[in-house]
Design a protein around this motif. Structure first.
Motif, short mmCIF file in Angstrom:
data_model
loop_
_atom_site.label_atom_id
_atom_site.label_comp_id
_atom_site.label_asym_id
_atom_site.label_seq_id
_atom_site.Cartn_x
_atom_site.Cartn_y
_atom_site.Cartn_z
N SER A 18 -3.07 1.21 -9.87
CA SER A 18 -3.09 1.75 -8.51
C SER A 18 -1.90 2.67 -8.25
O SER A 18 -1.73 3.16 -7.14
CB SER A 18 -3.09 0.61 -7.50
OG SER A 18 -4.26 -0.16 -7.62
N ARG A 53 0.82 -1.22 0.00
CA ARG A 53 0.00 0.00 0.00
C ARG A 53 0.86 1.27 0.00
O ARG A 53 0.47 2.28 -0.57
CB ARG A 53 -0.95 0.02 1.19
CG ARG A 53 -2.16 -0.86 1.02
CD ARG A 53 -3.09 -0.76 2.23
NE ARG A 53 -4.34 -1.41 1.97
CZ ARG A 53 -5.34 -0.87 1.29
NH1 ARG A 53 -5.25 0.35 0.83
NH2 ARG A 53 -6.46 -1.54 1.09
N LEU A 111 -7.61 -3.85 -0.95
CA LEU A 111 -6.59 -4.26 -1.91
C LEU A 111 -7.01 -5.62 -2.44
O LEU A 111 -6.94 -6.62 -1.74
CB LEU A 111 -5.22 -4.34 -1.24
CG LEU A 111 -4.05 -4.77 -2.10
CD1 LEU A 111 -3.87 -3.84 -3.30
CD2 LEU A 111 -2.77 -4.81 -1.29
N LEU A 129 -4.37 4.13 -4.67
CA LEU A 129 -5.27 3.28 -3.91
C LEU A 129 -5.65 3.99 -2.63
O LEU A 129 -4.80 4.27 -1.78
CB LEU A 129 -4.61 1.93 -3.59
CG LEU A 129 -5.49 0.91 -2.90
CD1 LEU A 129 -6.61 0.44 -3.83
CD2 LEU A 129 -4.66 -0.28 -2.43
#
Length: 82
Positions: free
Chosen positions: A32, A11, A23, A17
């Motif tokens: 993303s 992440r 996810l 994102l």
């Protein structure tokens, strides 16, 4: 699925994102926000955190296509190093 450490690391390299967005395993990492520079940084962090070494065959766009393909490659390396 993958462990929480993997998701946290991944992440950090996916600027598009949203933190509240799940996810998903099949979602495109490129969509993303994973670009080539972030991919290299992610690779270095994963190698350090999991004490593995990505072999040449694993350093491909296919490996970094989705969270699931990346986790599968990392899992294979973890299994081989045990």
């Amino acid at each position: 699925m993958w462990d929480q450490r993997f998701e946290t690391i991944l992440r950090q390299h996916l600027p598009f994102l949203d933190p509240e967005e799940p996810l998903l395993g099949g979602a495109s990492l490129r969509d993303s926000g994973l670009d080539s520079l972030a991919m290299v940084e992610l690779l270095a962090v994963l190698e350090s955190e999991y004490n593995v070494r990505f072999v040449d065959e694993a350093m491909s766009m296919e490996t970094f296509a989705t969270a699931q393909t990346l986790w599968s490659a990392l899992s294979d390396m973890l299994g081989a190093s045990v």
